[in-house]
Design a protein around this motif. Structure first.
Motif, PDB file in Angstrom:
ATOM      1  N   SER A 107      80.969  86.652 -12.027  1.00 34.87           N
ATOM      2  CA  SER A 107      80.055  87.586 -11.362  1.00 34.87           C
ATOM      3  C   SER A 107      80.057  87.307  -9.872  1.00 34.87           C
ATOM      4  CB  SER A 107      78.640  87.420 -11.918  1.00 34.87           C
ATOM      5  OG  SER A 107      78.268  86.061 -11.855  1.00 34.87           O
ATOM      6  N   SER A 108      79.737  88.343  -9.097  1.00 34.99           N
ATOM      7  CA  SER A 108      79.691  88.178  -7.638  1.00 34.99           C
ATOM      8  C   SER A 108      78.316  87.638  -7.246  1.00 34.99           C
ATOM      9  CB  SER A 108      79.944  89.519  -6.972  1.00 34.99           C
ATOM     10  OG  SER A 108      78.937  90.419  -7.389  1.00 34.99           O
ATOM     11  N   ASP A 109      78.137  87.303  -5.963  1.00 34.97           N
ATOM     12  CA  ASP A 109      76.820  86.887  -5.488  1.00 34.97           C
ATOM     13  C   ASP A 109      75.816  88.002  -5.749  1.00 34.97           C
ATOM     14  OD1 ASP A 109      77.446  84.405  -4.653  1.00 34.97           O
ATOM     15  OD2 ASP A 109      77.816  84.955  -2.559  1.00 34.97           O
ATOM     16  N   PRO A 110      74.529  87.651  -5.905  1.00 36.13           N
ATOM     17  CA  PRO A 110      73.525  88.691  -6.222  1.00 36.13           C
ATOM     18  C   PRO A 110      73.124  89.497  -4.988  1.00 36.13           C
ATOM     19  CG  PRO A 110      72.508  86.519  -6.189  1.00 36.13           C
ATOM     20  CD  PRO A 110      73.965  86.293  -5.944  1.00 36.13           C
ATOM     21  N   LEU A 111      74.013  90.377  -4.547  1.00 29.82           N
ATOM     22  CA  LEU A 111      73.765  91.145  -3.316  1.00 29.82           C
ATOM     23  C   LEU A 111      73.232  92.528  -3.657  1.00 29.82           C
ATOM     24  CD1 LEU A 111      76.974  90.284  -1.246  1.00 29.82           C
ATOM     25  CD2 LEU A 111      74.718  89.209  -1.143  1.00 29.82           C
ATOM     26  N   MET A 112      72.064  92.832  -3.102  1.00 23.20           N
ATOM     27  CA  MET A 112      71.471  94.158  -3.294  1.00 23.20           C
ATOM     28  C   MET A 112      71.586  94.959  -1.995  1.00 23.20           C
ATOM     29  SD  MET A 112      70.315  94.265  -6.413  1.00 23.20           S
ATOM     30  CE  MET A 112      69.038  95.503  -6.542  1.00 23.20           C
ATOM     31  N   ILE A 113      71.412  96.268  -2.139  1.00 19.40           N
ATOM     32  CA  ILE A 113      71.520  97.133  -0.962  1.00 19.40           C
ATOM     33  C   ILE A 113      70.167  97.790  -0.688  1.00 19.40           C
ATOM     34  CG2 ILE A 113      72.600  99.226  -0.032  1.00 19.40           C
ATOM     35  CD1 ILE A 113      74.987  98.581  -1.939  1.00 19.40           C
ATOM     36  N   ALA A 114      69.653  97.620   0.557  1.00 22.42           N
ATOM     37  CA  ALA A 114      68.461  98.355   0.996  1.00 22.42           C
ATOM     38  C   ALA A 114      68.954  99.526   1.827  1.00 22.42           C
ATOM     39  CB  ALA A 114      67.575  97.447   1.833  1.00 22.42           C
ATOM     40  N   GLN A 115      68.504 100.742   1.512  1.00 19.84           N
ATOM     41  CA  GLN A 115      68.946 101.918   2.280  1.00 19.84           C
ATOM     42  C   GLN A 115      67.825 102.416   3.189  1.00 19.84           C
ATOM     43  OE1 GLN A 115      70.307 104.835  -0.816  1.00 19.84           O
ATOM     44  NE2 GLN A 115      72.204 104.673   0.379  1.00 19.84           N
ATOM     45  N   VAL A 116      68.185 102.736   4.438  1.00 15.73           N
ATOM     46  CA  VAL A 116      67.230 103.423   5.316  1.00 15.73           C
ATOM     47  C   VAL A 116      67.887 104.737   5.742  1.00 15.73           C
ATOM     48  CG1 VAL A 116      65.883 103.304   7.452  1.00 15.73           C
ATOM     49  CG2 VAL A 116      66.314 101.203   6.115  1.00 15.73           C
ATOM     50  N   GLN A 117      67.235 105.840   5.385  1.00 11.28           N
ATOM     51  CA  GLN A 117      67.762 107.173   5.732  1.00 11.28           C
ATOM     52  C   GLN A 117      67.201 107.554   7.109  1.00 11.28           C
ATOM     53  OE1 GLN A 117      65.678 110.332   3.873  1.00 11.28           O
ATOM     54  NE2 GLN A 117      67.384 111.787   3.919  1.00 11.28           N
ATOM     55  N   LEU A 118      68.097 107.883   8.049  1.00 10.68           N
ATOM     56  CA  LEU A 118      67.639 108.259   9.399  1.00 10.68           C
ATOM     57  C   LEU A 118      68.064 109.697   9.674  1.00 10.68           C
ATOM     58  CD1 LEU A 118      68.689 104.822  10.524  1.00 10.68           C
ATOM     59  CD2 LEU A 118      66.451 105.679  11.202  1.00 10.68           C
ATOM     60  N   LEU A 119      67.069 110.530   9.963  1.00 12.39           N
ATOM     61  CA  LEU A 119      67.340 111.950  10.220  1.00 12.39           C
ATOM     62  C   LEU A 119      67.278 112.223  11.733  1.00 12.39           C
ATOM     63  CD1 LEU A 119      65.248 113.561   7.353  1.00 12.39           C
ATOM     64  CD2 LEU A 119      67.674 112.953   7.362  1.00 12.39           C
ATOM     65  N   ARG A 120      67.920 113.327  12.089  1.00  6.67           N
ATOM     66  CA  ARG A 120      67.890 113.790  13.492  1.00  6.67           C
ATOM     67  C   ARG A 120      68.316 112.720  14.491  1.00  6.67           C
ATOM     68  NH1 ARG A 120      65.003 117.299  10.758  1.00  6.67           N
ATOM     69  NH2 ARG A 120      63.123 116.179  10.247  1.00  6.67           N
ATOM     70  N   VAL A 121      69.360 111.982  14.137  1.00  3.19           N
ATOM     71  CA  VAL A 121      69.923 110.988  15.069  1.00  3.19           C
ATOM     72  C   VAL A 121      70.705 111.773  16.126  1.00  3.19           C
ATOM     73  CG1 VAL A 121      71.613 109.121  15.265  1.00  3.19           C
ATOM     74  CG2 VAL A 121      70.031 109.186  13.322  1.00  3.19           C
ATOM     75  N   PRO A 122      70.378 111.637  17.434  1.00  2.00           N
ATOM     76  CA  PRO A 122      70.990 112.525  18.439  1.00  2.00           C
ATOM     77  C   PRO A 122      72.492 112.340  18.542  1.00  2.00           C
ATOM     78  CG  PRO A 122      69.469 110.914  19.454  1.00  2.00           C
ATOM     79  CD  PRO A 122      69.355 110.746  17.983  1.00  2.00           C
ATOM     80  N   CYS A 123      72.971 111.088  18.509  1.00  2.04           N
ATOM     81  CA  CYS A 123      74.430 110.910  18.592  1.00  2.04           C
ATOM     82  C   CYS A 123      74.870 109.890  17.540  1.00  2.04           C
ATOM     83  CB  CYS A 123      74.808 110.434  20.003  1.00  2.04           C
ATOM     84  SG  CYS A 123      76.571 110.037  20.090  1.00  2.04           S
ATOM     85  N   LEU A 124      75.566 110.397  16.546  1.00  2.41           N
ATOM     86  CA  LEU A 124      75.935 109.536  15.414  1.00  2.41           C
ATOM     87  C   LEU A 124      76.826 108.388  15.869  1.00  2.41           C
ATOM     88  CD1 LEU A 124      76.624 112.321  12.771  1.00  2.41           C
ATOM     89  CD2 LEU A 124      74.675 110.772  12.828  1.00  2.41           C
ATOM     90  N   GLU A 125      77.750 108.698  16.786  1.00  5.64           N
ATOM     91  CA  GLU A 125      78.695 107.671  17.252  1.00  5.64           C
ATOM     92  C   GLU A 125      77.998 106.548  18.004  1.00  5.64           C
ATOM     93  OE1 GLU A 125      82.134 108.628  19.565  1.00  5.64           O
ATOM     94  OE2 GLU A 125      83.016 109.418  17.715  1.00  5.64           O
ATOM     95  N   ALA A 126      77.061 106.943  18.877  1.00  9.29           N
ATOM     96  CA  ALA A 126      76.314 105.946  19.649  1.00  9.29           C
ATOM     97  C   ALA A 126      75.486 105.074  18.708  1.00  9.29           C
ATOM     98  CB  ALA A 126      75.415 106.645  20.670  1.00  9.29           C
ATOM     99  N   ALA A 127      74.872 105.728  17.709  1.00  4.64           N
ATOM    100  CA  ALA A 127      74.053 104.975  16.740  1.00  4.64           C
ATOM    101  C   ALA A 127      74.924 103.953  16.013  1.00  4.64           C
ATOM    102  CB  ALA A 127      73.419 105.949  15.751  1.00  4.64           C
ATOM    103  N   TRP A 128      76.091 104.399  15.622  1.00  3.91           N
ATOM    104  CA  TRP A 128      77.038 103.538  14.909  1.00  3.91           C
ATOM    105  C   TRP A 128      77.359 102.309  15.759  1.00  3.91           C
ATOM    106  CZ3 TRP A 128      80.093 106.097  10.685  1.00  3.91           C
ATOM    107  CH2 TRP A 128      80.844 105.160   9.962  1.00  3.91           C
ATOM    108  N   ARG A 129      77.703 102.601  17.054  1.00  8.59           N
ATOM    109  CA  ARG A 129      78.058 101.503  17.971  1.00  8.59           C
ATOM    110  C   ARG A 129      76.896 100.514  18.107  1.00  8.59           C
ATOM    111  NH1 ARG A 129      80.331 104.914  21.414  1.00  8.59           N
ATOM    112  NH2 ARG A 129      78.455 104.985  22.694  1.00  8.59           N
ATOM    113  N   GLU A 130      75.701 101.054  18.267  1.00 11.33           N
ATOM    114  CA  GLU A 130      74.512 100.199  18.440  1.00 11.33           C
ATOM    115  C   GLU A 130      74.346  99.240  17.252  1.00 11.33           C
ATOM    116  OE1 GLU A 130      72.207  99.239  20.809  1.00 11.33           O
ATOM    117  OE2 GLU A 130      73.656 100.501  21.850  1.00 11.33           O
TER     118      GLU A 130
END
Ligand code: MEV
Length: 736
Positions: A107-130
């Motif tokens: 089995s792999s390490d017990p890694l879970m995923i927390a999701q945060v949904q962000l709407l109306r992000v003005p620039c997806l690329e800039a957000a990604w870089r940040e």
């Protein structure tokens, strides 16, 4: 005690016996063992704190699947579920796997995923870089906010960003926080992290945080099981093992090609997993959701497992699933039964529990596919279902088979049908006019050849009938309104009365039927020659004959076994089986047995020391000795088991010299362990000097009898030598 999950005939044992075996396996305390029966694992006050609007509690059966061997370790797998056959099927497939080395899991390490949904992000690329730039900082900040998680060895490990878009909708920016939750399922923690980190993510991306929740598609928390089933163990109902392996691989291809089939295929897998989740208090909805999403990760819903045949014609199987399971937190610790389930499973980490669950899923899948690809599942399924129903309406042990068969014949397997059949059987038994004349029946003794001690520890035993030592029973009506026992052997009344009552009850007759039972016996009592079993069998046969009941040997054996419990508490069932069938038997505790083939005729000479060796006392000594010196006694049990296996081969091949040598060798094992006595040794010596090919104490030891092997024609010499030592009883029996 040997730590084995291989518990043959487990389902056929009494519940008390099953509890005792699990208790031994998992070293449960008295209080824990009592929990199985008292149904108070979740007190009402506590239940009201678990969910809302509580009215009461809901009960399910609690069970264990046997035979599991995973990464070289034995497991009993706790299961709670309402569907019959699931536990039996998993145990069956685990037995097949075990014969081929068991399951390999990781089995792999017990890694879970927390999701945060962000709407109306003005620039997806800039957000990604940040996010990329701030990644280490975000991880550190989250860990700073949740210090207890870090103390427990867990923590946020990474942050990732994704852009997703629903058809026709605007793009969404989604941040995943990857959290190591160690031994918790982790939902609460992960949700808290998502909520705590959302404001910072809003600032970083310029977006508006909406959903902040874990993902149940926990594809970083994967458990994987593999198995290789040798074709030799797969043969079934006229099909050889290679053919069965091919059919299972073809069944898998069907699931690959068709989501309708894949769904049912996967249900068969979850049959092995959900009951563990319920038993251990885990969130089965989360696991179900994750498992099915994972099965559709390629875009087409498919089977969770893979099955194929390798170059040797053996069957290979793999199952890989996201399994977010916990052994701490949530209800797992609060619910006493869940705690007990975890203790029985013997898992030390949540990852280990996931490995057990994935192995069980693969086992259930294998059992279902094997049945479907060969005889179909209805036969076994319906028979088991019908059996459970027959039990639940209170059919006597002796009636179960008849009730099951009749429900199947009627094509109506239901509680109503079972009740109707049981009532008819009872009425029929009650209407039977007893034969007014006395009825005479007999039963013979038995002698243990090998394995009489190791049988209590899950190993096989060999025993044979002794035709020259008999119990004869005469049953008559009486005018006194109660059961009366008469015997020239001056038997203690209590046991034969209890046996008679049990037999009457099992045959559906009133327990207080006024009968006089006269017993004559040439079998010494407490000599380990099956005297009580012979009484039970003879009384069963006689009462059945008196009431015109045609029982057949199988039912006679079942009734006698119930009566044996009165005498021995927890008998193995060996004595009543040999006495009923009057044939040499290979026997496993729990009731599995086979008739043995005998390759050459010979005689057994039996001599009684006159020293009583009641079974219960002797067995207590064995148990105490096992506790005091487990290693020494475990080694002895293994040696006795090997002698038994070899004895079977020598018997079948008719190699009497080798057979005799094995008998003498097993006597030496008993001597070494202190279970022989001077008198037993004297008789063994005398038999050997009289020309016996081998001799040993028979039964529990510390008294009782010896048994010696004489070639045909040499019996008189051996009996003569034994007579010179002056035993209290002496007889011989032919084996052929
Ligand atoms: C029944 O509970 C499960 C099966 O339908 C699974 C399968 O079809 O593989 C037998």
């Amino acid at each position: 005690m040997t730590h084995t999950s291989r518990l043959p005939g487990f389902n056929g044992r009494s519940r008390e016996d099953r509890v005792a075996a699990v208790r031994d396996f998992a070293a449960l305390s008295d209080e824990e063992a009592r929990l199985f029966a008292n149904g108070d694992a979740l007190p009402l006050e506590q239940a009201q704190k678990v969910i809302e609007n509580v009215l009461g509690r809901y009960a399910l059966p609690f069970s264990v699947a046997t035979n599991f061997r995973i990464n070289g370790r034995d497991y009993l797998v706790p299961m709670s579920v309402e569907e019959s056959s699931i536990v039996a099927a998993a145990s069956y497939a685990a037995k097949l796997a075990r014969e081929c080395g068991g399951f390999q899991c990781r089995s792999s390490d017990p890694l879970m995923i927390a999701q945060v949904q962000l709407l109306r992000v003005p620039c997806l690329e800039a957000a990604w870089r940040e996010i990329e730039i701030q990644r280490a900082d975000l991880v550190a900040e989250a860990n700073h906010q949740f210090p207890r998680m870090v103390e427990r060895g867990g923590g946020v490990r990474d942050v990732e960003a994704r852009v997703v878009q629903a058809e026709g909708g605007p793009p969404m920016f989604v941040v995943h926080l990857i959290v190591d939750v160690r031994d918790a399922m982790g939902a609460n923690l992960v949700n808290s992290i998502a909520e705590a980190m959302a404001p910072r993510l809003e600032v970083l991306t310029g977006g508006e945080a909406r959903l902040r929740i874990l993902s149940n598609l926990s594809d970083r928390r994967i458990a994987r099981a593999e198995v290789r089933i040798k074709h030799e163990v797969l043969g079934s109902r006229g099909l050889n093992g290679r053919e069965v392996a091919v059919r299972i691989a073809e069944a898998h291809q069907f699931a690959e090609a068709d989501p309708y089939r894949a769904c049912t295929h996967n249900k068969g897998i979850m049959n092995g997993i959900d009951p563990i989740l319920v038993a251990t208090g885990n969130d089965w909805r989360a696991v179900e959701a994750g498992a099915h999403a994972y099965a559709a990760r390629t875009g087409q819903y498919g089977p969770m497992s893979q099955w194929w045949c390798d170059e040797e014609g053996d069957l290979r199987g793999v199952l890989e699933l996201p399994l977010a399971l916990g052994i701490v937190g949530g209800i797992t610790r609060a619910h006493k039964m869940a705690r007990l389930a975890l203790k029985i499973a013997g898992v030390r980490t949540a990852q280990e529990l996931a490995e057990v669950a994935v192995a069980s899923g693969l086992a259930s899948n294998l059992a279902a596919l094997k049945a479907l690809a060969t005889e179909g599942i209805q036969r076994g399924h319906m028979a088991l279902h019908a059996r459970n129903i027959a039990f639940s309406v209170g059919a006597a042990t002796t009636e179960i088979d008849r009730v099951v068969q009749e429900m199947i014949d009627r094509g109506n397997i239901s509680h109503a049908a079972a009740r109707d059949i049981v009532e008819k059987l009872k009425a029929h038994a009650g209407q039977k006019r007893p034969d007014p004349s006395p009825v005479n029946q007999y039963a013979m003794a038995k002698v243990n050849l090998f394995g009489e001690h190791s049988v209590d520890y899950g190993k096989p035993a060999i025993a044979l009938p002794v035709r020259k030592a008999l119990v004869t029973i005469l049953v008559e009506d009486n005018e006194y309104g109660e059961i009366l026992i008469r015997s020239p052997n001056e038997l203690d009344d209590e046991i034969p009365v209890a046996i008679t009552r049990t037999v009457l009850r099992e045959l559906g007759l009133p327990e207080d039927t006024a009968l006089t039972i006269t017993g004559y016996s040439s079998i010494p009592v407490h000599a380990q020659l099956g005297s009580s079993a012979a009484f039970a069998v003879a009384i069963t046969r006689a009462i059945a004959q008196k009431y015109g009941l045609d029982l057949g040997p199988r039912r006679v054996n079942e009734v006698a076994f119930e009566a044996e419990k009165i005498c021995h508490g927890s008998p193995s069932g060996l004595d009543n089986t040999v006495v009923t069938y009057e044939r040499p038997v290979w026997f496993l505790r729990g009731g599995e047995f086979e008739f043995l083939s005998i390759g050459a005729n010979f005689d057994l000479c039996i001599a009684y020391t006159g020293e009583e060796a009641p079974t219960i006392r002797a067995r207590e000594r064995w148990d105490a000795a096992m506790k005091a010196e487990p290693e020494r006694f475990e080694a002895a049990i293994e040696e006795l088991a090997k002698i038994t296996e070899q004895g079977r081969e020598e018997l079948a091949a008719g190699r009497l010299v080798e057979l005799g040598a094995l008998m003498t060798r097993s006597h030496q094992v008993f001597q070494r362990l202190g279970f022989s006595t001077r008198r037993l040794d004297e008789l063994v010596e005398a038999a050997l000097s009289g020309g016996a090919l081998g001799a040993k104490l028979t039964g529990e030891g510390q008294g009782g009898c010896i048994v010696a092997l004489a070639e045909s024609g040499k019996r008189h010499a051996v009996l003569g030598a034994l007579r010179a030592v002056n035993p209290t009883a002496l007889f011989s029996t032919e084996v052929r």
